[in-house]
Design an enzyme around this catalytic site. Structure first.
Site, mmCIF file in Angstrom:
data_model
loop_
_atom_site.group_PDB
_atom_site.id
_atom_site.type_symbol
_atom_site.label_atom_id
_atom_site.label_comp_id
_atom_site.label_asym_id
_atom_site.label_seq_id
_atom_site.Cartn_x
_atom_site.Cartn_y
_atom_site.Cartn_z
ATOM 1 N N THR A 137 1.731 0.976 -4.600
ATOM 2 C CA THR A 137 0.715 0.375 -5.472
ATOM 3 C C THR A 137 0.822 1.095 -6.795
ATOM 4 O OG1 THR A 137 -0.870 -0.246 -3.764
ATOM 5 C CG2 THR A 137 -1.816 0.448 -5.836
ATOM 6 N N ARG A 165 -6.091 -10.408 4.177
ATOM 7 C CA ARG A 165 -6.326 -8.960 4.173
ATOM 8 C C ARG A 165 -6.491 -8.422 2.739
ATOM 9 N NH1 ARG A 165 -3.672 -4.182 1.872
ATOM 10 N NH2 ARG A 165 -3.988 -2.454 3.296
ATOM 11 N N VAL A 166 -7.479 -7.573 2.551
ATOM 12 C CA VAL A 166 -7.683 -6.881 1.280
ATOM 13 C C VAL A 166 -7.675 -5.388 1.571
ATOM 14 C CG1 VAL A 166 -9.329 -6.458 -0.591
ATOM 15 C CG2 VAL A 166 -8.993 -8.789 0.252
ATOM 16 N N GLY A 167 -6.967 -4.630 0.754
ATOM 17 C CA GLY A 167 -6.885 -3.181 0.969
ATOM 18 C C GLY A 167 -7.890 -2.419 0.133
ATOM 19 N N ASP A 168 -7.604 -1.153 -0.068
ATOM 20 C CA ASP A 168 -8.504 -0.282 -0.831
ATOM 21 C C ASP A 168 -8.394 -0.485 -2.339
ATOM 22 O OD1 ASP A 168 -5.813 0.755 -0.573
ATOM 23 O OD2 ASP A 168 -6.538 2.410 -1.813
ATOM 24 N N THR A 188 -3.012 5.676 -3.594
ATOM 25 C CA THR A 188 -2.069 4.736 -2.994
ATOM 26 C C THR A 188 -1.903 5.201 -1.558
ATOM 27 O OG1 THR A 188 0.004 5.896 -3.370
ATOM 28 C CG2 THR A 188 -0.815 4.543 -5.175
ATOM 29 N N GLY A 189 -1.468 4.290 -0.707
ATOM 30 C CA GLY A 189 -1.305 4.656 0.692
ATOM 31 C C GLY A 189 -1.949 3.621 1.571
HETATM 32 N N1 ASP Z 1 -3.243 0.967 -0.887
HETATM 33 C C1 ASP Z 1 -2.517 -0.267 -0.901
HETATM 34 C C2 ASP Z 1 -3.105 -1.223 0.068
HETATM 35 O O1 ASP Z 1 -3.512 -0.803 1.133
HETATM 36 C C3 ASP Z 1 -1.105 -0.111 -0.586
HETATM 37 C C4 ASP Z 1 -0.453 1.104 -1.133
HETATM 38 O O2 ASP Z 1 -0.953 1.796 -1.966
HETATM 39 O O3 ASP Z 1 0.616 1.403 -0.712
HETATM 40 O O4 ASP Z 1 -3.115 -2.398 -0.177
#
Ligand code: ASP
Length: 206
Positions: A137, A165-168, A188-189
């Site tokens: 990200t 799906r929605v992430g952080d 990120t992660g």
């Molecule tokens: N945090 C992002 C998500 O979960 C993905 C990422 O940062 O790798 O959508």
């Protein structure tokens, strides 16, 4: 993104301008497979984008599950500055973007389509999606010459994520957080983990 953000700051742009223009560079670059145009698809073969932005006064804007618009961080900024809301999702977010001058464009790059086609042909198991190799990200934090901080984040999310799906990344406090009296953080992660601790907020306030 960093070069553009730095140029913006040295040309008297605000921390917020630097976030938007810096992140736009990455969103428009199809060789970056986890952000904007050229991002990986969800498990149905669609690209859905998430982004958020926050300024030194605590104003915030966020967009989730955005389709067919190439600059989600700019849409997030528009939501912050031109609506009474913080977060817009899906069709409503797209409608808002179109009303505010954004264009509907194909954001599914040929490479993303080809990757998805070969992935789906192998009858993949969705339960194996979340792992250390499947993420990336852009999150960016800036400080301008007035001493003001800003933060932003933009992503196509987890590769082959479940549809919807929605992430952080677009969640204020999880993907980014700015407290001008303390500092700023961005994550990120694995979004599923970051959201459970409201990670960026926690880091700043601790
Ligand atoms: N945090 C992002 C998500 O979960 C993905 C990422 O940062 O790798 O959508």
């Amino acid at each position: 993104a960093n070069i553009k953000a730095y140029e913006t700051l040295t040309n008297h742009g605000t921390a917020l301008d630097a976030i938007e223009l810096g992140i736009n560079e990455t969103e428009l670059d199809p060789t970056i497979r986890t952000v904007g145009y050229g991002g990986y698809t969800d498990h149905r073969g669609e690209v859905t984008l998430d982004a958020c932005i926050m300024d030194h006064l605590g104003n915030a804007g966020s967009v989730v599950y955005l389709k067919d618009i190439k600059k989600p961080i700019s849409v997030a900024r528009k939501i912050m500055e031109n609506s009474q809301h913080v977060m817009l999702a899906g069709n409503g977010a797209q409608e808002f973007a179109l009303k505010h001058g954004f264009k509907k464009e194909n954001i599914l790059h040929a490479q993303s389509k080809a990757d998805w086609t070969s992935w789906i042909q192998n009858k993949p198991k969705l339960k194996n999606l979340i792992n250390e190799d499947n993420h990336d990200t852009i999150t960016m934090l800036t400080l301008d010459s007035n001493g003001n901080l800003a933060g932003g984040s933009s992503t196509s999310g987890l590769r082959y994520k479940l549809h919807g799906r929605v992430g952080d990344s677009p969640i204020i406090g999880s993907g980014i957080f700015v407290d001008n009296s303390i500092g700023a953080a961005g994550a990120t992660g694995q979004g599923e983990e970051i959201m459970k601790t409201v990670g960026s907020f926690l880091i700043v306030e601790l």
